[in-house]
Design a protein around this motif. Sequence first.
Motif, PDB file in Angstrom:
ATOM      1  N   ALA A   1      -3.868 -56.491 159.134  1.00  0.00           N
ATOM      2  CA  ALA A   1      -3.724 -57.946 159.030  1.00  0.00           C
ATOM      3  C   ALA A   1      -2.294 -58.032 159.049  1.00  0.00           C
ATOM      4  O   ALA A   1      -1.535 -58.747 159.500  1.00  0.00           O
ATOM      5  CB  ALA A   1      -4.165 -58.496 157.687  1.00  0.00           C
ATOM      6  N   ARG A   2      -1.528 -56.837 158.345  1.00  0.00           N
ATOM      7  CA  ARG A   2      -0.209 -56.821 158.347  1.00  0.00           C
ATOM      8  C   ARG A   2       0.274 -56.628 159.671  1.00  0.00           C
ATOM      9  O   ARG A   2       1.518 -57.087 160.085  1.00  0.00           O
ATOM     10  CB  ARG A   2       0.399 -55.778 157.412  1.00  0.00           C
ATOM     11  N   ALA A   3      -0.386 -55.611 160.601  1.00  0.00           N
ATOM     12  CA  ALA A   3       0.176 -55.564 162.024  1.00  0.00           C
ATOM     13  C   ALA A   3       0.169 -56.593 162.598  1.00  0.00           C
ATOM     14  O   ALA A   3       0.928 -57.027 163.419  1.00  0.00           O
ATOM     15  CB  ALA A   3      -0.821 -54.266 162.354  1.00  0.00           C
ATOM     16  N   ALA A   4      -0.802 -57.341 162.356  1.00  0.00           N
ATOM     17  CA  ALA A   4      -1.043 -58.719 163.255  1.00  0.00           C
ATOM     18  C   ALA A   4       0.094 -59.647 162.889  1.00  0.00           C
ATOM     19  O   ALA A   4       0.545 -60.156 163.771  1.00  0.00           O
ATOM     20  CB  ALA A   4      -2.584 -59.187 163.027  1.00  0.00           C
ATOM     21  N   LEU A   5       0.462 -59.820 161.662  1.00  0.00           N
ATOM     22  CA  LEU A   5       1.292 -60.618 161.240  1.00  0.00           C
ATOM     23  C   LEU A   5       2.550 -60.341 161.865  1.00  0.00           C
ATOM     24  O   LEU A   5       3.552 -61.135 162.210  1.00  0.00           O
ATOM     25  CB  LEU A   5       1.317 -60.970 159.922  1.00  0.00           C
ATOM     26  N   CYS A   6       2.892 -59.075 161.908  1.00  0.00           N
ATOM     27  CA  CYS A   6       4.027 -58.724 162.276  1.00  0.00           C
ATOM     28  C   CYS A   6       4.352 -58.893 163.904  1.00  0.00           C
ATOM     29  O   CYS A   6       5.234 -59.332 164.253  1.00  0.00           O
ATOM     30  CB  CYS A   6       4.151 -56.963 162.346  1.00  0.00           C
ATOM     31  N   CYS A   7       3.337 -58.837 164.651  1.00  0.00           N
ATOM     32  CA  CYS A   7       3.581 -59.283 165.914  1.00  0.00           C
ATOM     33  C   CYS A   7       3.539 -60.680 166.171  1.00  0.00           C
ATOM     34  O   CYS A   7       4.546 -61.278 167.024  1.00  0.00           O
ATOM     35  CB  CYS A   7       2.130 -58.988 166.746  1.00  0.00           C
ATOM     36  N   PHE A   8       3.172 -61.534 165.300  1.00  0.00           N
ATOM     37  CA  PHE A   8       3.579 -62.925 165.238  1.00  0.00           C
ATOM     38  C   PHE A   8       4.925 -63.207 164.941  1.00  0.00           C
ATOM     39  O   PHE A   8       5.379 -63.934 165.737  1.00  0.00           O
ATOM     40  CB  PHE A   8       2.505 -63.696 164.217  1.00  0.00           C
ATOM     41  N   ILE A   9       5.534 -62.595 164.003  1.00  0.00           N
ATOM     42  CA  ILE A   9       6.948 -62.876 163.651  1.00  0.00           C
ATOM     43  C   ILE A   9       7.807 -62.319 164.769  1.00  0.00           C
ATOM     44  O   ILE A   9       8.744 -63.100 165.214  1.00  0.00           O
ATOM     45  CB  ILE A   9       7.101 -61.827 162.374  1.00  0.00           C
ATOM     46  N   LEU A  10       7.505 -61.155 165.363  1.00  0.00           N
ATOM     47  CA  LEU A  10       8.304 -60.620 166.420  1.00  0.00           C
ATOM     48  C   LEU A  10       8.442 -61.563 167.606  1.00  0.00           C
ATOM     49  O   LEU A  10       9.368 -61.683 168.466  1.00  0.00           O
ATOM     50  CB  LEU A  10       7.886 -59.403 167.120  1.00  0.00           C
ATOM     51  N   LEU A  11       7.393 -62.228 167.921  1.00  0.00           N
ATOM     52  CA  LEU A  11       7.295 -63.084 169.152  1.00  0.00           C
ATOM     53  C   LEU A  11       7.812 -64.113 168.912  1.00  0.00           C
ATOM     54  O   LEU A  11       8.408 -65.031 170.024  1.00  0.00           O
ATOM     55  CB  LEU A  11       5.690 -63.338 169.590  1.00  0.00           C
ATOM     56  N   LEU A  12       7.996 -64.777 167.566  1.00  0.00           N
ATOM     57  CA  LEU A  12       8.468 -66.205 167.641  1.00  0.00           C
ATOM     58  C   LEU A  12      10.059 -66.055 167.484  1.00  0.00           C
ATOM     59  O   LEU A  12      10.846 -67.035 168.030  1.00  0.00           O
ATOM     60  CB  LEU A  12       8.092 -66.831 166.309  1.00  0.00           C
ATOM     61  N   ARG A  13      10.597 -65.028 166.905  1.00  0.00           N
ATOM     62  CA  ARG A  13      12.214 -64.765 166.796  1.00  0.00           C
ATOM     63  C   ARG A  13      12.456 -63.647 166.453  1.00  0.00           C
ATOM     64  O   ARG A  13      11.786 -62.940 165.202  1.00  0.00           O
ATOM     65  CB  ARG A  13      12.642 -66.039 165.875  1.00  0.00           C
ATOM     66  N   LEU A  14      13.624 -62.865 166.666  1.00  0.00           N
ATOM     67  CA  LEU A  14      13.940 -61.582 166.388  1.00  0.00           C
ATOM     68  C   LEU A  14      15.180 -61.698 165.520  1.00  0.00           C
ATOM     69  O   LEU A  14      15.984 -60.633 165.525  1.00  0.00           O
ATOM     70  CB  LEU A  14      14.233 -60.712 167.673  1.00  0.00           C
ATOM     71  N   GLU A  15      15.170 -62.434 164.548  1.00  0.00           N
ATOM     72  CA  GLU A  15      16.310 -62.541 163.796  1.00  0.00           C
ATOM     73  C   GLU A  15      15.712 -62.853 162.377  1.00  0.00           C
ATOM     74  O   GLU A  15      14.825 -63.715 162.186  1.00  0.00           O
ATOM     75  CB  GLU A  15      17.431 -63.476 164.280  1.00  0.00           C
ATOM     76  N   LEU A  16      16.090 -62.102 161.477  1.00  0.00           N
ATOM     77  CA  LEU A  16      16.000 -62.562 160.040  1.00  0.00           C
ATOM     78  C   LEU A  16      16.964 -63.587 159.213  1.00  0.00           C
ATOM     79  O   LEU A  16      17.951 -63.298 159.553  1.00  0.00           O
ATOM     80  CB  LEU A  16      16.066 -61.318 159.312  1.00  0.00           C
ATOM     81  N   GLY A  17      16.544 -64.355 158.601  1.00  0.00           N
ATOM     82  CA  GLY A  17      17.508 -65.231 157.936  1.00  0.00           C
ATOM     83  C   GLY A  17      17.503 -64.697 156.261  1.00  0.00           C
ATOM     84  O   GLY A  17      16.622 -63.888 155.853  1.00  0.00           O
ATOM     85  N   HIS A  18      18.911 -64.936 155.937  1.00  0.00           N
ATOM     86  CA  HIS A  18      19.023 -64.329 154.391  1.00  0.00           C
ATOM     87  C   HIS A  18      18.908 -65.653 153.514  1.00  0.00           C
ATOM     88  O   HIS A  18      18.902 -65.407 152.391  1.00  0.00           O
ATOM     89  CB  HIS A  18      20.323 -64.031 154.401  1.00  0.00           C
ATOM     90  N   ALA A  19      18.822 -66.932 153.944  1.00  0.00           N
ATOM     91  CA  ALA A  19      18.583 -68.040 152.906  1.00  0.00           C
ATOM     92  C   ALA A  19      17.219 -68.263 152.789  1.00  0.00           C
ATOM     93  O   ALA A  19      16.428 -67.999 153.869  1.00  0.00           O
ATOM     94  CB  ALA A  19      19.364 -69.199 153.511  1.00  0.00           C
ATOM     95  N   LYS A  20      16.747 -68.997 151.939  1.00  0.00           N
ATOM     96  CA  LYS A  20      15.380 -69.375 151.761  1.00  0.00           C
ATOM     97  C   LYS A  20      15.048 -70.284 152.719  1.00  0.00           C
ATOM     98  O   LYS A  20      15.797 -71.315 153.307  1.00  0.00           O
ATOM     99  CB  LYS A  20      15.116 -70.130 150.312  1.00  0.00           C
ATOM    100  N   ASN A  21      13.832 -70.210 153.609  1.00  0.00           N
ATOM    101  CA  ASN A  21      13.292 -71.016 154.765  1.00  0.00           C
ATOM    102  C   ASN A  21      12.766 -72.204 154.043  1.00  0.00           C
ATOM    103  O   ASN A  21      12.461 -72.165 152.974  1.00  0.00           O
ATOM    104  CB  ASN A  21      12.454 -70.129 155.580  1.00  0.00           C
TER     105      ASN A  21
END
Length: 180
Positions: free
Chosen positions: A3-23
């Motif tokens: 399930a973690r692998a699947a969610l990782c794919c979701f994240i990578l496809l939407l945007r390739l930057e990490l935020g440091h502030a609370k979303n």
Amino acid sequence: MFARAALCCFILLLRLELGHAKNNYEIIINTLKCRAVRPLAITEMNCILHRKRTPIISARFQLNETFQYFDIHTTFDLYKKDNTRMNVADLKMDGCKYLGSMYESNILGKLFRRFKKFTNLPTGCPILKGKLYEIRNYTFRSDEYPPNVPGAKWQVRTRLLRRAEVIGDILMEGQLVYNT
């Protein structure tokens, strides 16, 4: 793990930057299902969704034979407003290489470092027969995911394969909702 692998794919496809502030959004998981398609290979496989909002999940599996290799096939779909599905990704990958790369320094390194604290998954193959592998009470935290991701309903289906035969199936459905 899967399930973690699947969610990782979701994240990578939407945007390739990490935020440091609370979303300003919440991740909600409505459905989490795991099943052993080939019980001769997988002795036990189950997933538990403890909480839907700010999701907490647990998963465990035990193999009936040692896996020297396996493949992962993940499909990621977004639901449109009319509830039809739009396929965003259809990924096939070497499962052994994926396990090893999860913990390397990459764009999602922060996320995977915390994930590693909640699991006893190996960092590669073989995956041993008779050993109980677990993800214990992993909490999804929105501040570890990209900012400005569009709100959406989604489905991730992950199939575990050996010699092109499906041996396990994981389904996760959820949504990303902005706090207004």
